[in-house]
Motif scaffolding. Structure first.
Motif, PDB file in Angstrom:
ATOM      1  N   TYR A  77      33.564 -67.292 -43.386  1.00  0.00           N
ATOM      2  CA  TYR A  77      32.217 -67.413 -43.935  1.00  0.00           C
ATOM      3  C   TYR A  77      31.233 -66.794 -42.957  1.00  0.00           C
ATOM      4  N   THR A  78      30.195 -66.167 -43.478  1.00  0.00           N
ATOM      5  CA  THR A  78      29.109 -65.695 -42.631  1.00  0.00           C
ATOM      6  C   THR A  78      27.796 -66.209 -43.187  1.00  0.00           C
ATOM      7  N   GLY A  79      26.928 -66.645 -42.273  1.00  0.00           N
ATOM      8  CA  GLY A  79      25.563 -66.984 -42.619  1.00  0.00           C
ATOM      9  C   GLY A  79      24.688 -65.796 -42.278  1.00  0.00           C
ATOM     10  N   TRP A 124      30.276 -61.328 -44.984  1.00  0.00           N
ATOM     11  CA  TRP A 124      31.707 -61.274 -45.295  1.00  0.00           C
ATOM     12  C   TRP A 124      31.879 -61.690 -46.745  1.00  0.00           C
ATOM     13  N   GLU A 125      32.605 -60.897 -47.501  1.00  0.00           N
ATOM     14  CA  GLU A 125      32.840 -61.170 -48.920  1.00  0.00           C
ATOM     15  C   GLU A 125      34.317 -61.500 -49.140  1.00  0.00           C
ATOM     16  N   PRO A 126      34.603 -62.733 -49.573  1.00  0.00           N
ATOM     17  CA  PRO A 126      36.003 -63.073 -49.851  1.00  0.00           C
ATOM     18  C   PRO A 126      36.510 -62.291 -51.058  1.00  0.00           C
ATOM     19  N   LYS A 127      37.765 -61.876 -50.978  1.00  0.00           N
ATOM     20  CA  LYS A 127      38.345 -61.100 -52.075  1.00  0.00           C
ATOM     21  C   LYS A 127      39.417 -61.886 -52.830  1.00  0.00           C
ATOM     22  N   SER A 128      40.338 -62.476 -52.115  1.00  0.00           N
ATOM     23  CA  SER A 128      41.438 -63.202 -52.759  1.00  0.00           C
ATOM     24  C   SER A 128      41.012 -64.636 -53.075  1.00  0.00           C
ATOM     25  N   GLU A 129      41.804 -65.290 -53.891  1.00  0.00           N
ATOM     26  CA  GLU A 129      41.540 -66.704 -54.207  1.00  0.00           C
ATOM     27  C   GLU A 129      41.607 -67.555 -52.944  1.00  0.00           C
ATOM     28  N   LYS A 130      42.563 -67.257 -52.084  1.00  0.00           N
ATOM     29  CA  LYS A 130      42.689 -68.002 -50.828  1.00  0.00           C
ATOM     30  C   LYS A 130      41.424 -67.833 -49.990  1.00  0.00           C
ATOM     31  N   GLU A 131      40.914 -66.612 -49.876  1.00  0.00           N
ATOM     32  CA  GLU A 131      39.698 -66.367 -49.109  1.00  0.00           C
ATOM     33  C   GLU A 131      38.503 -67.092 -49.720  1.00  0.00           C
TER      34      GLU A 131
END
Length: 158
Positions: A77-79, A124-131
């Motif tokens: 995660y990024t703030g 940061w942008e999560p891509k997978s379901e896990k992320e």
């Protein structure tokens, strides 16, 4: 791992890493966590970073001397100025094929300039379901930290 949102270190635990019980002491594991997580945060931010929070550290099983240690650190995660890094510590003896998870935690860094002032970090942008689930986990931890901080304020006022 070569992506700039994750990093992995591997090395062998040494005789100087152990406590009086003959196992690697928690302080040494915490040092490894900080070093690995800092490298991950620094790669992501491309600036100097400072540790602002280490939480939820969980020592699952002891680590013995002479084991191969593997530490994975990855952005979850990024703030605006913060980078939340999950860290998993694994170990194995030389006669084992696979690693076993020994410790987990989340560590938060803030990106700072040369004057120590916080500076913005890229999102940061999560891509997978896990992320995506890991990002939710980081956001829940952030909310819990804020709640605890608010509850504890009266005890830390001068």
């Amino acid at each position: 791992m070569t992506e700039n949102n994750k990093i992995s270190f591997q090395f062998i635990s040494e005789p100087t890493d152990i406590n009086f019980g003959g196992k690697v002491h928690g302080g040494m594991v915490m040092k490894w966590i900080d070093q690995t997580a800092y490298t991950c945060a620094r790669n992501w931010a491309e600036t100097y970073c400072v540790t602002v929070y280490v939480g939820g550290i969980r020592f699952l099983k002891p680590i013995s001397i002479g084991e191969v240690i593997k530490i994975n650190a990855y952005v979850i995660y990024t703030g605006n100025t913060s980078i939340h890094i999950a860290v998993d510590v694994y170990s194995r003896s030389f006669d084992q094929k696979g690693f076993e998870k020994k410790t987990h935690c989340v560590i938060v860094f803030v990106s700072v300039n040369k004057n120590g002032q916080p500076v913005e970090v890229k999102k940061w942008e999560p891509k997978s379901e896990k992320e995506k689930k890991l990002e939710e986990y980081a956001q829940k931890l952030k909310t819990l930290r804020e709640q605890i901080s608010n509850e504890m304020k009266p005890f830390f006022e001068e």
